[in-house]
Scaffold this motif. Structure first.
Motif, PDB file in Angstrom:
ATOM      1  N   GLU A 128       0.850  -1.187   0.000  1.00 24.60           N
ATOM      2  CA  GLU A 128       0.000   0.000   0.000  1.00 24.60           C
ATOM      3  C   GLU A 128       0.892   1.245   0.000  1.00 24.60           C
ATOM      4  N   GLU A 129       0.296   2.363  -0.373  1.00 20.19           N
ATOM      5  CA  GLU A 129       1.071   3.595  -0.477  1.00 20.19           C
ATOM      6  C   GLU A 129       1.746   3.958   0.844  1.00 20.19           C
ATOM      7  N   SER A 130       1.026   3.743   1.951  1.00 19.64           N
ATOM      8  CA  SER A 130       1.607   4.086   3.255  1.00 19.64           C
ATOM      9  C   SER A 130       2.819   3.214   3.557  1.00 19.64           C
ATOM     10  N   ARG A 131       2.744   1.918   3.202  1.00 18.58           N
ATOM     11  CA  ARG A 131       3.864   1.014   3.433  1.00 18.58           C
ATOM     12  C   ARG A 131       5.042   1.351   2.525  1.00 18.58           C
ATOM     13  N   LYS A 132       4.741   1.783   1.269  1.00 19.30           N
ATOM     14  CA  LYS A 132       5.808   2.192   0.352  1.00 19.30           C
ATOM     15  C   LYS A 132       6.552   3.414   0.905  1.00 19.30           C
ATOM     16  N   ARG A 133       5.778   4.333   1.510  1.00 16.76           N
ATOM     17  CA  ARG A 133       6.421   5.515   2.082  1.00 16.76           C
ATOM     18  C   ARG A 133       7.310   5.131   3.262  1.00 16.76           C
ATOM     19  N   GLU A 134       6.830   4.171   4.069  1.00 14.49           N
ATOM     20  CA  GLU A 134       7.640   3.705   5.186  1.00 14.49           C
ATOM     21  C   GLU A 134       8.934   3.052   4.701  1.00 14.49           C
ATOM     22  N   LEU A 135       8.823   2.240   3.629  1.00 11.47           N
ATOM     23  CA  LEU A 135      10.004   1.583   3.065  1.00 11.47           C
ATOM     24  C   LEU A 135      10.988   2.609   2.520  1.00 11.47           C
ATOM     25  N   SER A 136      10.446   3.592   1.777  1.00 11.30           N
ATOM     26  CA  SER A 136      11.304   4.632   1.217  1.00 11.30           C
ATOM     27  C   SER A 136      11.996   5.414   2.339  1.00 11.30           C
ATOM     28  N   SER A 137      11.264   5.701   3.397  1.00  9.64           N
ATOM     29  CA  SER A 137      11.840   6.439   4.515  1.00  9.64           C
ATOM     30  C   SER A 137      12.942   5.632   5.195  1.00  9.64           C
ATOM     31  N   ALA A 138      12.703   4.316   5.367  1.00  7.98           N
ATOM     32  CA  ALA A 138      13.713   3.464   5.998  1.00  7.98           C
ATOM     33  C   ALA A 138      14.985   3.411   5.154  1.00  7.98           C
ATOM     34  N   LEU A 139      14.832   3.306   3.833  1.00  6.02           N
ATOM     35  CA  LEU A 139      15.998   3.281   2.946  1.00  6.02           C
ATOM     36  C   LEU A 139      16.781   4.584   3.040  1.00  6.02           C
ATOM     37  N   HIS A 140      16.065   5.708   3.097  1.00  8.13           N
ATOM     38  CA  HIS A 140      16.746   6.989   3.218  1.00  8.13           C
ATOM     39  C   HIS A 140      17.508   7.086   4.529  1.00  8.13           C
ATOM     40  N   VAL A 141      16.945   6.553   5.614  1.00  6.41           N
ATOM     41  CA  VAL A 141      17.619   6.595   6.917  1.00  6.41           C
ATOM     42  C   VAL A 141      18.905   5.782   6.872  1.00  6.41           C
TER      43      VAL A 141
END
Length: 565
Positions: A531-544
């Protein structure tokens, strides 16, 4: 016969830059080989009969590796190393050995008189850094791991550098004075190797022909231009006005001896006066002997020597770039730089990297020789004719080199790998300085002695026979290409679009595998049924994680530098 020259006063010689004598630094900085059979305790007595033997084996006064091997009782491999070294340090590009292609060096050979001068200066002892008054304060910089550390140096390579800092290291003026003093002391012996007796008058009346006099240009030069200026004979009072269509009259060796000594004395006085005025005068940004700065907010100290060398020193926790248009002269010295990324994207003749740590240093194209010394945890990326690595630890060298890498001294955990980068003008610069992209001997390091007989340290018996630790090859699975930021901006782009050196198959296979794995991971992430919310969480984790890596590796500084530009 040439009329006796009028003695010149020290001040008149020192005030006119074109009449100041200098030692040629290249033989002393890039021409000393730690091969015991090349070093004679009494070179004058040994080399005169050796010269006669070499002349008997020569053709047109030139000898090849077989004759050098036989005369000096060294291996053919070491004899070829002697020829390669001489080709990199002789002063004239018109000299056949310098102009020879890689495959022709042995067949062209070297002039016997250049060879004996080269052998003579193997007795030279380098000027060492002065000891720090509180060496105990820096003993925790590097743990001692070498059985020879107690003999070779009380400190590791970088401990030695850090404990002294720039103000305790020999300055360029100190080194030049040291080299001049060596030539002053040994001049009579050096001239005896070049002079010949007048027929019928015995050994007492030695003379120098203009041709033999020119061989002194291997060791000395006048003015700032060096080999780019007039020939040595045109700078002297003996042959300056000789008729090119008539053979010049030989000059008594005693006259040449007195004239050169007079010039050396004047040059030493000039160096002393300059050093004294520097010490007593206000400090300035171009002083080559100021101490290294630690703060990246302080302007980087970059200076250009009057003799054509650019100095880049004291860079700390920063990124720094120089292009061809920024380099004055034909050589670069990178000194005491730490935790930085340094790019010298230019064609050069010589390059030296000294006393650096935790840095990535990219040298464009170096047509004569590179020397890397007293460095720790440094990545060096260079396309060069030849490279010498001395007293380094945990360094990785990504090389495009036409000759075997030379490893000397007390080294530990060195790695070599094939060249792994490019910039748009690289091939243009390689062509300019004569580096062949079709020949890369990166994986053929030649290790010589662990003890450098050219330093001034005493060593215990038996240590001099030990061989330097060689380098291992980087695991192909750990090999990656290095991307140079596009620093050129508005400048015209060059023609190089990729690495000019062909990667070995095993490294190419590994590179393709890594690229494929990266592509598959990207695809999986793009196609993940989230889902879009999970994709944002994944993208945020990768950036961290990526940000954490940038800070942990120190690469965040390069982003700041790019942003600042």
């Amino acid at each position: 016969m040439t009329e006796p020259t009028e003695p010149c006063t020290s001040s008149s010689l020192a005030r006119d830059p074109t009449t100041v004598i200098h030692p040629r630094r290249e033989p002393f900085e890039h021409g000393l080989l730690p091969i015991p059979r090349l070093i004679f305790s009494d070179p004058a007595q040994t080399l005169i009969p050796l010269k006669q033997k070499l002349l008997q084996l020569s053709s047109n006064n030139r000898v090849h590796s077989a004759a050098i091997s036989e005369s000096l009782q060294i291996s053919i491999e070491h004899a070829r190393l002697v020829l390669d070294t001489l080709a990199s340090i002789l002063p004239s590009d018109a000299e056949p050995l310098v102009a020879a292609s890689l495959g022709e060096i042995d067949s062209v050979g070297v002039d016997v008189h250049d060879l004996v001068l080269f052998l003579y200066i193997q007795s030279y002892k380098r000027l060492l850094p002065r000891t720090h008054k509180d060496s105990a304060a820096v003993t925790d910089v590097w743990p001692s791991t070498s059985a020879f550390d107690g003999y070779l140096s009380a400190l590791s390579p970088l401990q030695l550098v850090r404990s002294n800092s720039r103000r305790f290291m020999p300055s360029q003026a100190d080194e030049e004075a040291h080299q001049l003093s060596y030539l002053q002391k040994h001049l009579a012996n050096i001239l005896s190797l070049l002079a010949e007796p007048v027929e019928g008058e015995g050994e007492e009346s030695l003379v120098l022909t203009m041709d033999r006099f020119e061989h002194l240009g291997f060791l000395i030069q006048f003015g700032d231009k060096g080999s780019g200026g007039n020939s040595l004979s045109q700078s002297s009072p003996f042959f300056a006005n000789s008729d090119p269509d008539m053979p010049a009259v030989p000059v008594p060796a005693g006259q040449v001896h007195d004239w050169i000594l007079q010039n050396i004395a004047a040059a030493l006085e000039y160096i002393s006066e300059k050093t004294s005025s520097k010490e007593n005068g206000p400090a300035n940004a171009t002083d080559q002997d100021v101490a290294m700065t630690e703060a990246s907010t302080v302007p980087v100290k970059v200076s250009t020597s009057t003799r054509g060398a650019s100095f880049i020193e004291g860079i700390s926790k920063s990124s720094y770039v120089k292009h061809a248009a920024d380099i004055k002269g034909s050589s670069v010295k990178v000194l005491n730089c730490h935790e930085s990324a340094i790019y010298i994207l230019a064609p050069l003749r010589y390059a030296t990297v000294y006393g650096c740590s935790d840095a990535t240093i990219v040298l464009g194209a170096v047509g004569k020789a590179v020397r890397v010394e007293h460095c720790e945890r440094v990545h060096v990326i260079v396309a060069a004719k030849r490279i010498c690595i001395a007293n380094c630890r945990e360094c990785v060298f990504f090389l495009g080199v036409n000759q075997q890498p030379l490893i000397v001294g007390d080294n530990h955990k060195l790695q070599v790998a094939p060249y792994n980068t490019f910039y748009s003008h690289l091939e243009e610069h390689m062509n300019e300085v004569g580096i062949l992209p079709t020949v890369n001997r990166w994986d053929e390091p030649l290790a010589l002695g662990i003890v450098d007989p050219h330093d001034s340290l005493s060593h215990p018996a038996g240590v001099s026979d030990a061989q330097a630790e060689s380098a291992t090859c980087v695991d192909p699975d750990q090999f990656t290409n290095f991307v140079i930021p596009n620093w050129f901006g508005g400048e015209s782009a060059g023609a190089t679009k990729g690495n000019p050196f062909t990667l070995p198959d095993v490294y190419m296979t590994s590179h393709h595998k890594n690229q494929k794995n990266l592509g598959e991971i990207k695809q999986l992430l793009r196609e993940a049924p989230l889902e879009e919310s999970r994709k944002r969480e994944l993208s945020s984790a990768l950036h961290v994680y990526f940000r954490d890596w940038l800070y942990a590796s120190g690469n965040i500084r390069q982003l700041y530098c790019l942003q600042g530009d």
